[in-house]
Write a protein that holds these residues in place. Sequence first.
Motif, PDB file in Angstrom:
ATOM      1  N   ALA A   1       5.957  -5.103  -1.675  1.00 13.33           N
ATOM      2  CA  ALA A   1       5.455  -6.004  -0.625  1.00 13.33           C
ATOM      3  C   ALA A   1       4.641  -7.121  -1.273  1.00 13.33           C
ATOM      4  O   ALA A   1       3.876  -6.884  -2.200  1.00 13.33           O
ATOM      5  N   ASP A   2       4.813  -8.332  -0.766  1.00 16.02           N
ATOM      6  CA  ASP A   2       4.132  -9.502  -1.319  1.00 16.02           C
ATOM      7  C   ASP A   2       3.513 -10.281  -0.164  1.00 16.02           C
ATOM      8  O   ASP A   2       4.229 -10.887   0.635  1.00 16.02           O
ATOM      9  N   GLU A   3       2.191 -10.247  -0.059  1.00 21.77           N
ATOM     10  CA  GLU A   3       1.504 -10.922   1.045  1.00 21.77           C
ATOM     11  C   GLU A   3       1.831 -12.399   1.116  1.00 21.77           C
ATOM     12  O   GLU A   3       1.846 -12.994   2.199  1.00 21.77           O
TER      13      GLU A   3
ATOM     14  N   ILE B   1       0.480  -6.136   7.813  1.00 20.08           N
ATOM     15  CA  ILE B   1       0.383  -6.514   6.400  1.00 20.08           C
ATOM     16  C   ILE B   1      -0.578  -5.581   5.672  1.00 20.08           C
ATOM     17  O   ILE B   1      -0.260  -5.030   4.614  1.00 20.08           O
ATOM     18  N   ASP B   2      -1.757  -5.391   6.255  1.00 18.77           N
ATOM     19  CA  ASP B   2      -2.814  -4.644   5.572  1.00 18.77           C
ATOM     20  C   ASP B   2      -2.532  -3.152   5.495  1.00 18.77           C
ATOM     21  O   ASP B   2      -2.671  -2.528   4.437  1.00 18.77           O
ATOM     22  N   GLU B   3      -2.109  -2.566   6.620  1.00 18.27           N
ATOM     23  CA  GLU B   3      -2.066  -1.110   6.707  1.00 18.27           C
ATOM     24  C   GLU B   3      -0.663  -0.516   6.615  1.00 18.27           C
ATOM     25  O   GLU B   3      -0.523   0.675   6.368  1.00 18.27           O
ATOM     26  N   GLN B   4       0.373  -1.335   6.832  1.00  8.65           N
ATOM     27  CA  GLN B   4       1.725  -0.788   6.794  1.00  8.65           C
ATOM     28  C   GLN B   4       2.488  -1.260   5.552  1.00  8.65           C
ATOM     29  O   GLN B   4       2.899  -0.445   4.731  1.00  8.65           O
ATOM     30  N   TYR B   5       2.644  -2.562   5.406  1.00 13.97           N
ATOM     31  CA  TYR B   5       3.335  -3.049   4.208  1.00 13.97           C
ATOM     32  C   TYR B   5       2.529  -2.776   2.946  1.00 13.97           C
ATOM     33  O   TYR B   5       3.085  -2.756   1.846  1.00 13.97           O
ATOM     34  N   GLY B   6       1.241  -2.562   3.101  1.00 17.44           N
ATOM     35  CA  GLY B   6       0.414  -2.218   1.949  1.00 17.44           C
ATOM     36  C   GLY B   6       0.827  -0.917   1.282  1.00 17.44           C
ATOM     37  O   GLY B   6       0.420  -0.641   0.148  1.00 17.44           O
TER      38      GLY B   6
ATOM     39  N   TYR C   1       3.848  -0.269   0.382  1.00 18.97           N
ATOM     40  CA  TYR C   1       5.101  -0.524  -0.337  1.00 18.97           C
ATOM     41  C   TYR C   1       4.840  -1.189  -1.685  1.00 18.97           C
ATOM     42  O   TYR C   1       4.012  -2.094  -1.801  1.00 18.97           O
ATOM     43  N   ASP C   2       5.603  -0.762  -2.692  1.00 20.65           N
ATOM     44  CA  ASP C   2       5.427  -1.285  -4.047  1.00 20.65           C
ATOM     45  C   ASP C   2       5.784  -2.767  -4.125  1.00 20.65           C
ATOM     46  O   ASP C   2       5.152  -3.527  -4.859  1.00 20.65           O
TER      47      ASP C   2
END
Length: 734
Positions: A217-219, A207-212, A214-215
């Motif tokens: 991405a929604d935590e 979540i923090d380092e990879q999906y972060g 992406y425009d």
Amino acid sequence: MNKTGSSGQDGLYICLISVHGLIRGEDLELGRDADTGGQTLYVVELARALARRPEVGRVDLFTRRVIDERVDDDYARPEEDLGDNAHIIRIDAGPEEYLPKERLWDYLNCFVDGALAHIGEHGLRPSLVHSHYADAGYVGVRLAHNLGVPLIHTGHSLGRVKRRRLLARGESSETIETTYAMSTRIRAEEEVLLAADLVVVSTGQEIDEQYGMYDWADEDKMAVIPPGVNLERFTPPPETFAPPICSELRRFLSEPRRPMILAMSRPDERKNIATLIEAYGEHPELREQANLVIVAGNRDDIRDMDAGPRKVLTDLLLLIDYYDLYGMVAYPRHHQSADVPDLYRLVTHTGGVFINPALTEPFGLTLIEAAAAGAPILATEDGGPRDIIAACENGELIDPLDARQIGERLAAVIDDAERWQRYSENGIRLVREHYSWGAHVEAYLRHVAELQEAERHAATRPLLPDHMLVQVDRALVVELAALGGATDRPMRQRLIQELRRRRRQVGFGVVSDRPRREVLAALKELEIPTPDVLITRGGTQIHYGPRLSRDEGWSRHIGYAWQPDRVYNLLAQTPGIELRSRAVQGVHAVHAYIAETDAFPGIETLENELHALDIHARIARLSRNELLAMPVRASKGFALRYFATQWGIPLDHLLVAGGVATDDDMLRGNPLGAVVSPDGGEQLPGLKGLDRVVFTRSHGPAGVLEAIGHYDFFDTCSLPGDRGAATEDAGGDR
């Protein structure tokens, strides 16, 4: 959760999508190539674990069917029973042969259509779709939109992360794009992140380092649910233990009873095998103390392998020779799936260590498998191993670039009996607590139950028993622009006459980005009778002639989460945009003009703003200066497939003729497609070379007639090559 699922059938019906690679129920070919990694095992184990739950009625794992003499016949079987009402469903998509994932993008619409057909034929209504990896995400978005069900996605690995690493290694942007179709992959990943109701990740680091990166991405839509391990398959060794793989290892090892250091991965440069050999070769005490076993997939001849694996294995052999490690390092050419648990047990039995020295590891499935067998682990500090070692307290993290540290850590763990025993016992105990499939599925279904209980499903058939569509078995659907102008009148009249002659066999439809009133006015001017189906405003309205009855089911389906006032207001505030008045806008469409090109920020910026405001809409560019905003479930292609499903017309019995840029998604997939406009190659360049799309020599109505002949539409309704094969088969039977 109740036994009866949200679909109204006995239990949840879950559709898992994993397109690429080779997937079967037993003897998975892990490590055969870059497409047969841990994901293939993950999806099979997930399907089985879900199907064992009482609230789950059926699980189908959809993958691509492969007919290729280079692979086993198992992958050509249309269906495979996994037990407990779980199944592998193999869908035809593109060429029959086995293809790498980078070459599958052009055929994914065929996969969507094949999956929809399978679901429809079995009369089931999915409760949810769960896609795995970017290619399946592309499929999952379209399935979920068509079916009106929630979408869950698991990325496994991400394109932006991979591109960054390749650039850091010195690869050029051009090479990365050519080799990996990276922009296509990243665009699909962004699209699925926008559409997904839930994104399942294995670690918080994702979540923090990879999906972060992406425009979209929604935590808030992400859930950390670590994968499970098959605790019946991966168990500690018995006291007396000599599995079949021992005979293969003895071919390499002078003293096979020494502690075993095991590394197991694909022959991929990112797995960092060379640094491990360097660490072992540079540490004299470790060489005296333990054997090194490297299991890097299966191979017959290194010279026949692709360039990447060939280089990795060649470097491995050169390093073994450089350090003179003969008799101390084993690198078997072949192993079976059944050997994998035994290899982990041998590590435990000999007092060795399992190591994952990869440059980065998104999760590390092999680590929890080794832990379940009692093997202490050393693993890269970059990625999922941090979570695994923190939870299981069964090993240590290493810097994958520090060969000296790796060697020292290996020697220290093997030499310290008390530490080794603690790591082994902790792994056996805590992996069962944190990484069982039972725990995974428990958390998974808890999140499924929490998904919004909104009306998502497409309506059932809008039965009009007196309509001609009840009788037809095929349909011609033509984009309004493809019907030509005044000079095309003779060919247009000939087309209409041909359709009238086959009124009870062939339905006729017209599709357009324009409002219904404009389309009807154009049809009147062109002397074309009211069609059987009229799809207007880019796929947001469906009407059935001759009374032009609106399909209210389609309107309800695409209206899910649609907020037209917010869309209108955002467009009104966008620089360079000029809007028509609200009075002339569609119920599910907002039409806008780009009045000032220099001021307009661009489609991507506008879509990012829609997402940032949580507005579920998509933007279609009708021309250089025109835009159409619509619900995410609406498009010409979605509307066309809905129409075909409602009236029981197989997609391969649809001939779709078009030529404007917004026709792309209705021409792709299983319909018979024809680009009949003179500038079709410029408008739709991505369709060139597809088997099911013909670019006609003639244009307008003449091109439509040419396409009818090309596909023998009024008779066999098939591709020319298929008719030849059918003729040969028929001749052989006589």
